[in-house]
Design a protein around this motif. Structure first.
Motif, PDB file in Angstrom:
ATOM      1  N   LEU A   1      37.634  38.601  45.592  1.00 20.11           N
ATOM      2  CA  LEU A   1      38.650  37.719  45.350  1.00 20.11           C
ATOM      3  C   LEU A   1      39.417  39.539  44.597  1.00 20.11           C
ATOM      4  O   LEU A   1      38.803  40.397  44.128  1.00 20.11           O
ATOM      5  N   THR A   2      40.495  39.847  44.671  1.00 22.27           N
ATOM      6  CA  THR A   2      41.431  39.922  43.750  1.00 22.27           C
ATOM      7  C   THR A   2      40.920  39.993  42.040  1.00 22.27           C
ATOM      8  O   THR A   2      41.347  38.402  41.756  1.00 22.27           O
ATOM      9  N   PRO A   3      41.447  41.266  41.481  1.00 22.93           N
ATOM     10  CA  PRO A   3      40.949  40.878  39.991  1.00 22.93           C
ATOM     11  C   PRO A   3      42.135  40.042  39.486  1.00 22.93           C
ATOM     12  O   PRO A   3      43.694  40.067  40.075  1.00 22.93           O
ATOM     13  N   PRO A   4      42.177  39.016  38.639  1.00 24.44           N
ATOM     14  CA  PRO A   4      44.066  38.520  37.757  1.00 24.44           C
ATOM     15  C   PRO A   4      43.854  40.160  37.546  1.00 24.44           C
ATOM     16  O   PRO A   4      44.337  40.788  36.843  1.00 24.44           O
ATOM     17  N   PRO A   5      45.794  39.459  36.873  1.00 25.94           N
ATOM     18  CA  PRO A   5      46.955  40.321  36.300  1.00 25.94           C
ATOM     19  C   PRO A   5      46.391  41.252  35.451  1.00 25.94           C
ATOM     20  O   PRO A   5      45.778  40.334  34.279  1.00 25.94           O
TER      21      PRO A   5
END
Length: 350
Positions: free
Chosen positions: A323-327
């Protein structure tokens, strides 16, 4: 190392294996997926390659592994140190996983970016790093059809349709506007990048407008000057804003070179920063802390973007469910280019 029976004028992978004392398949793994090879074997193979001056045949490697070992990166511009920090970190990380970086720029031209994407796909890149999310949906459909992993950087996607590694430009711009309002400013102007085909510039402009509106203020259209990014554009915009009868007391720059140009032009015009007008930047590039006055700005996580984008793409290419990281977080860096507005002069009573 055994090199006595090896022809060194045009060595093969088999020659490297013989010199290193490993099986040819181990050399192939080293070239195509270094993570599968032990550290001891890596050292032996690396030494053999260096001794024999062996250069792998790219086309043969692509056919054997079904990968080019190339990751493409298409940037808005190469004429800036802003993206350079992130791309250097990105390249360093992907190279340790056996990938090479292919770089292109489109100068904020959507058609040119699309052309570069098609060219990179035709040359077999394994993955793509892109800046921002302002582009035709056809591009994403093409990447998905070709099964090419991609990541968008310097932006976020609230819909979570596209993988992003970046920060909230709207929120970041709101934060710097709130800082200036906390100092007492009510008369604002903004020097912005061209918002067409640039979601980062658009979101920063909207973030400033939104923050002002929440406090009952507004940013007049006449006080928003859009320009191509650059120091000269900042000088020109600052001169225009400060030559008017109704001058702003705070100018928010949507890109740091605009702020540098504004500061340079202020000295030509004899305008005192921050006492006559406050100036803010965006990104905290190296000059921000060295210019006079030192620049108050939004510090963006440039190197973190490069590292996390590289980790994401390499993991996807390894078949991992990642998954990509949160902002990512930004920071308001307060320096000497901002101060409370001067109190209005009160006319003497006769």
């Amino acid at each position: 190392m055994n090199t006595k029976k090896i022809k060194t004028d045009n060595p093969t992978m088999g020659d490297v294996a013989l010199a290193a004392g490993v099986a040819p398949v181990t050399v192939s793994r080293y070239l195509n997926d270094p993570a599968l090879v032990s550290e001891r074997s890596k050292q032996k193979i690396s030494a053999a390659i260096k001794t024999l001056n062996y250069v792998p045949h790219a086309a043969a490697r692509t056919l054997a592994s079904k990968r080019s070992r190339m990751i493409g990166c298409i940037m808005p511009s190469l004429d800036s140190s802003l993206f350079g920090r992130a791309i250097e970190v990105f390249q360093n990380h992907i190279s340790t996983s056996g990938y090479n970086l292919i770089l292109a720029s489109h100068n904020y031209d959507a058609a040119k970016e699309q052309e570069h994407i098609h060219q990179m796909i035709s040359h077999g890149v394994d993955a793509l790093l892109l800046i921002g999310n302002s582009r035709d949906e056809e591009i994403y459909r093409l990447l998905q059809a070709k099964n090419i992993p991609y990541v968008l950087t310097w932006t976020i996607d609230p819909s979570q349709v596209h993988p992003c590694v970046g920060f909230d430009n709207h929120s970041a711009a709101s934060s710097i506007a709130n800082y200036l309002m906390d100092l007492g400013h009510t008369k604002f102007a903004m020097i912005s990048g061209l918002v067409k085909n640039n979601d980062r510039a658009y979101e920063r402009l909207q973030g400033v407008r939104h923050a002002l509106a929440k406090r009952g203020l507004s940013l007049a259209d006449d006080n928003v000057i859009e320009r191509q990014f650059g120091v000269d554009a900042g000088r020109d915009a600052f001169r225009l804003l400060m030559s008017r009868s109704q001058q702003p007391t705070a100018i928010i720059c949507g890109s740091e070179p605009f702020a540098y140009g504004a500061i340079f032009e202020s000295k030509t015009m004899g305008i005192d920063i921050p006492n006559d007008v406050s100036i803010t930047g965006f990104d905290d590039m190296w000059l921000a802390s060295n210019i006079t006055p030192r620049l108050t700005t939004v510090r963006t996580p440039q190197q973190q973007i490069g590292m996390l984008a590289a980790k994401y793409l390499v993991a996807k290419l390894n078949g991992e469910n990642v998954l990509t990281p949160p902002p990512l977080d930004i920071e308001i860096v307060v320096r000497e280019s901002c101060a409370p507005p001067r109190a209005p002069k009160i006319a003497a009573v006769k």
